[in-house]
Design a protein around this motif. Sequence first.
Motif, PDB file in Angstrom:
ATOM      1  N   ILE A  30      13.634   1.878  -8.740  1.00 19.58           N
ATOM      2  CA  ILE A  30      12.650   2.812  -9.282  1.00 19.58           C
ATOM      3  C   ILE A  30      13.133   4.250  -9.072  1.00 19.58           C
ATOM      4  CG2 ILE A  30      10.260   3.612  -9.111  1.00 19.58           C
ATOM      5  CD1 ILE A  30       9.624   0.731  -8.108  1.00 19.58           C
ATOM      6  N   PHE A  31      13.650   4.525  -7.885  1.00 15.35           N
ATOM      7  CA  PHE A  31      14.225   5.850  -7.620  1.00 15.35           C
ATOM      8  C   PHE A  31      15.411   6.101  -8.549  1.00 15.35           C
ATOM      9  CE2 PHE A  31      11.534   6.068  -4.034  1.00 15.35           C
ATOM     10  CZ  PHE A  31      11.634   7.334  -3.459  1.00 15.35           C
ATOM     11  N   LYS A  32      16.275   5.093  -8.717  1.00 17.37           N
ATOM     12  CA  LYS A  32      17.468   5.251  -9.552  1.00 17.37           C
ATOM     13  C   LYS A  32      17.106   5.504 -11.014  1.00 17.37           C
ATOM     14  CE  LYS A  32      20.892   2.720  -6.837  1.00 17.37           C
ATOM     15  NZ  LYS A  32      21.751   1.510  -6.739  1.00 17.37           N
ATOM     16  N   ALA A  33      16.008   4.903 -11.464  1.00 11.18           N
ATOM     17  CA  ALA A  33      15.578   5.109 -12.857  1.00 11.18           C
ATOM     18  C   ALA A  33      15.246   6.575 -13.125  1.00 11.18           C
ATOM     19  CB  ALA A  33      14.363   4.227 -13.154  1.00 11.18           C
ATOM     20  N   ILE A  75       3.572   9.710  -5.814  1.00 13.06           N
ATOM     21  CA  ILE A  75       4.370  10.899  -5.499  1.00 13.06           C
ATOM     22  C   ILE A  75       5.555  11.008  -6.453  1.00 13.06           C
ATOM     23  CG2 ILE A  75       5.802  12.015  -3.727  1.00 13.06           C
ATOM     24  CD1 ILE A  75       3.993  10.648  -1.632  1.00 13.06           C
ATOM     25  N   LEU A  76       6.204   9.866  -6.743  1.00 12.46           N
ATOM     26  CA  LEU A  76       7.351   9.856  -7.653  1.00 12.46           C
ATOM     27  C   LEU A  76       7.005  10.400  -9.033  1.00 12.46           C
ATOM     28  CD1 LEU A  76       9.113   6.437  -6.922  1.00 12.46           C
ATOM     29  CD2 LEU A  76      10.217   8.672  -6.876  1.00 12.46           C
ATOM     30  N   LEU A  77       5.815  10.060  -9.506  1.00 11.88           N
ATOM     31  CA  LEU A  77       5.425  10.451 -10.862  1.00 11.88           C
ATOM     32  C   LEU A  77       4.848  11.860 -10.954  1.00 11.88           C
ATOM     33  CD1 LEU A  77       3.779   7.150 -12.205  1.00 11.88           C
ATOM     34  CD2 LEU A  77       6.012   8.087 -12.806  1.00 11.88           C
ATOM     35  N   THR A  78       4.491  12.431  -9.812  1.00 14.61           N
ATOM     36  CA  THR A  78       3.799  13.725  -9.871  1.00 14.61           C
ATOM     37  C   THR A  78       4.436  14.837  -9.036  1.00 14.61           C
ATOM     38  OG1 THR A  78       2.302  13.081  -8.049  1.00 14.61           O
ATOM     39  CG2 THR A  78       1.586  12.583 -10.292  1.00 14.61           C
ATOM     40  N   LYS A  79       5.383  14.481  -8.155  1.00 11.86           N
ATOM     41  CA  LYS A  79       5.963  15.474  -7.247  1.00 11.86           C
ATOM     42  C   LYS A  79       7.484  15.514  -7.373  1.00 11.86           C
ATOM     43  CE  LYS A  79       1.879  16.212  -5.336  1.00 11.86           C
ATOM     44  NZ  LYS A  79       1.154  17.497  -5.453  1.00 11.86           N
ATOM     45  N   PRO A  80       8.139  16.536  -6.823  1.00  8.11           N
ATOM     46  CA  PRO A  80       9.602  16.610  -6.864  1.00  8.11           C
ATOM     47  C   PRO A  80      10.253  15.562  -5.962  1.00  8.11           C
ATOM     48  CG  PRO A  80       8.694  18.431  -5.592  1.00  8.11           C
ATOM     49  CD  PRO A  80       7.537  17.753  -6.260  1.00  8.11           C
ATOM     50  N   GLU A  81      11.534  15.326  -6.173  1.00  9.06           N
ATOM     51  CA  GLU A  81      12.283  14.308  -5.440  1.00  9.06           C
ATOM     52  C   GLU A  81      12.181  14.488  -3.922  1.00  9.06           C
ATOM     53  OE1 GLU A  81      16.881  12.552  -5.171  1.00  9.06           O
ATOM     54  OE2 GLU A  81      16.462  14.439  -6.214  1.00  9.06           O
ATOM     55  N   SER A  82      12.228  15.713  -3.460  1.00 12.77           N
ATOM     56  CA  SER A  82      12.220  15.981  -2.021  1.00 12.77           C
ATOM     57  C   SER A  82      10.957  15.446  -1.334  1.00 12.77           C
ATOM     58  CB  SER A  82      12.341  17.483  -1.755  1.00 12.77           C
ATOM     59  OG  SER A  82      11.274  18.192  -2.374  1.00 12.77           O
ATOM     60  N   GLU A  83       9.840  15.478  -2.030  1.00 11.71           N
ATOM     61  CA  GLU A  83       8.593  14.983  -1.434  1.00 11.71           C
ATOM     62  C   GLU A  83       8.598  13.463  -1.325  1.00 11.71           C
ATOM     63  OE1 GLU A  83       4.796  16.537  -2.288  1.00 11.71           O
ATOM     64  OE2 GLU A  83       5.542  18.490  -2.957  1.00 11.71           O
ATOM     65  N   SER A  84       9.229  12.794  -2.279  1.00  8.30           N
ATOM     66  CA  SER A  84       9.362  11.333  -2.210  1.00  8.30           C
ATOM     67  C   SER A  84      10.271  10.945  -1.052  1.00  8.30           C
ATOM     68  CB  SER A  84       9.933  10.787  -3.522  1.00  8.30           C
ATOM     69  OG  SER A  84       9.000  10.928  -4.570  1.00  8.30           O
ATOM     70  N   GLN A  85      11.355  11.683  -0.880  1.00  8.35           N
ATOM     71  CA  GLN A  85      12.274  11.405   0.221  1.00  8.35           C
ATOM     72  C   GLN A  85      11.601  11.637   1.566  1.00  8.35           C
ATOM     73  OE1 GLN A  85      15.402  14.088  -0.942  1.00  8.35           O
ATOM     74  NE2 GLN A  85      16.528  12.503  -2.061  1.00  8.35           N
ATOM     75  N   GLN A  86      10.793  12.669   1.667  1.00  6.58           N
ATOM     76  CA  GLN A  86      10.084  12.957   2.914  1.00  6.58           C
ATOM     77  C   GLN A  86       9.069  11.852   3.207  1.00  6.58           C
ATOM     78  OE1 GLN A  86      10.715  15.684   5.075  1.00  6.58           O
ATOM     79  NE2 GLN A  86       9.523  14.290   6.373  1.00  6.58           N
ATOM     80  N   PHE A  87       8.424  11.347   2.174  1.00  6.74           N
ATOM     81  CA  PHE A  87       7.449  10.264   2.331  1.00  6.74           C
ATOM     82  C   PHE A  87       8.133   9.020   2.898  1.00  6.74           C
ATOM     83  CE2 PHE A  87       5.246   6.480   0.819  1.00  6.74           C
ATOM     84  CZ  PHE A  87       3.933   6.752   1.190  1.00  6.74           C
ATOM     85  N   VAL A  88       9.307   8.680   2.359  1.00  7.53           N
ATOM     86  CA  VAL A  88      10.070   7.518   2.837  1.00  7.53           C
ATOM     87  C   VAL A  88      10.463   7.705   4.297  1.00  7.53           C
ATOM     88  CG1 VAL A  88      12.236   6.234   2.592  1.00  7.53           C
ATOM     89  CG2 VAL A  88      10.935   6.871   0.559  1.00  7.53           C
ATOM     90  N   ASP A  89      10.944   8.887   4.638  1.00  6.90           N
ATOM     91  CA  ASP A  89      11.369   9.174   6.012  1.00  6.90           C
ATOM     92  C   ASP A  89      10.193   9.088   6.990  1.00  6.90           C
ATOM     93  OD1 ASP A  89      13.493  10.104   7.865  1.00  6.90           O
ATOM     94  OD2 ASP A  89      12.201  11.855   8.069  1.00  6.90           O
ATOM     95  N   ASP A 126       0.823  -1.208   0.000  1.00  4.57           N
ATOM     96  CA  ASP A 126       0.000   0.000   0.000  1.00  4.57           C
ATOM     97  C   ASP A 126       0.859   1.260   0.000  1.00  4.57           C
ATOM     98  OD1 ASP A 126      -2.245  -1.584   0.017  1.00  4.57           O
ATOM     99  OD2 ASP A 126      -2.602  -1.399   2.172  1.00  4.57           O
ATOM    100  N   LYS A 127       1.904   1.250   0.826  1.00  3.22           N
ATOM    101  CA  LYS A 127       2.770   2.427   0.908  1.00  3.22           C
ATOM    102  C   LYS A 127       3.592   2.624  -0.360  1.00  3.22           C
ATOM    103  CE  LYS A 127       1.830   4.286   4.892  1.00  3.22           C
ATOM    104  NZ  LYS A 127       1.383   5.697   5.011  1.00  3.22           N
ATOM    105  N   MET A 128       3.984   1.526  -0.992  1.00  5.64           N
ATOM    106  CA  MET A 128       4.724   1.639  -2.249  1.00  5.64           C
ATOM    107  C   MET A 128       3.862   2.292  -3.319  1.00  5.64           C
ATOM    108  SD  MET A 128       6.918  -1.843  -2.673  1.00  5.64           S
ATOM    109  CE  MET A 128       7.912  -2.458  -1.322  1.00  5.64           C
ATOM    110  N   LYS A 129       2.605   1.892  -3.373  1.00  2.00           N
ATOM    111  CA  LYS A 129       1.696   2.484  -4.355  1.00  2.00           C
ATOM    112  C   LYS A 129       1.558   3.986  -4.131  1.00  2.00           C
ATOM    113  CE  LYS A 129      -0.886  -1.809  -4.936  1.00  2.00           C
ATOM    114  NZ  LYS A 129      -2.134  -2.549  -4.636  1.00  2.00           N
ATOM    115  N   GLU A 130       1.513   4.380  -2.856  1.00  2.00           N
ATOM    116  CA  GLU A 130       1.457   5.813  -2.542  1.00  2.00           C
ATOM    117  C   GLU A 130       2.725   6.504  -3.005  1.00  2.00           C
ATOM    118  OE1 GLU A 130       0.130   7.150   1.362  1.00  2.00           O
ATOM    119  OE2 GLU A 130      -0.611   5.136   1.757  1.00  2.00           O
ATOM    120  N   SER A 131       3.869   5.852  -2.761  1.00  2.00           N
ATOM    121  CA  SER A 131       5.154   6.463  -3.131  1.00  2.00           C
ATOM    122  C   SER A 131       5.287   6.604  -4.642  1.00  2.00           C
ATOM    123  CB  SER A 131       6.317   5.638  -2.568  1.00  2.00           C
ATOM    124  OG  SER A 131       6.461   4.412  -3.253  1.00  2.00           O
ATOM    125  N   PHE A 132       4.735   5.635  -5.419  1.00  2.00           N
ATOM    126  CA  PHE A 132       4.822   5.714  -6.872  1.00  2.00           C
ATOM    127  C   PHE A 132       4.065   6.930  -7.396  1.00  2.00           C
ATOM    128  CE2 PHE A 132       5.122   0.812  -6.894  1.00  2.00           C
ATOM    129  CZ  PHE A 132       6.444   0.889  -6.530  1.00  2.00           C
TER     130      PHE A 132
END
Length: 205
Positions: free
Chosen positions: A187-190, A55-69, A47-53
């Motif tokens: 996915i992040f590295k891509a 964010i990855l496709l629609t938001k800047p990198e910093s928001e994805s990193q904050q989500f992970v943290d 569920d959390k991965m789907k949320e992160s995807f």
Amino acid sequence: CDKALWTAKKRYILNVLDNKGKRYDEPKIKMTGIEAIKSTTPEILRDKMKESFKILLTKPESESQQFVDDFKKEFKKHSPEDISFPKTANNIKKFKDKDKLYKKGTPLQVRASLLYNKLLTDKEVGNKYQVINSGDKVRYIYLKMPNPIKENVIAFPDVLPKEFGLHDYIDYNLMFEKGFLDPLDPIFKALGYTTEETIDIESFM
């Protein structure tokens, strides 16, 4: 779709706006060959991965990193049952050793299951919890070392017995890394992203 990400052949994520003529009010994520939709990934992580995807496709990198943290902090509050990896324990009798409990080369989930069965006997709680038999579906978690059983993993059918005294030794950091960060990393590295914010040393020069 307006955005798409491929990590390898038949492994991709799409941000779908329209599907067969049906326009979505809000874009939907479609995935193929991604860890988030594998049955061996705990549901909470899928569920959390789907949320992160999204964010990855629609938001800047910093928001994805904050989500992970943020999720890493939340993750440590979950029970072992929530975060454990589902697996099938096959050939338990084949790998059981009467002297050393398990033979060399025993698969992780089988070793963890043999340890669980032994603890049922050692702690005299076999009448309270079910024994793991060959072919049973189990869940396993990693343990911090050192710990009372001197092993880095334990399995259980549904619930980790409190009587085992292992709840304080659950390795949440390793579980988070293997279950969440490792599948996310390619996915992040891509995208040229990292899962954690990094400091550019040259910026201080």
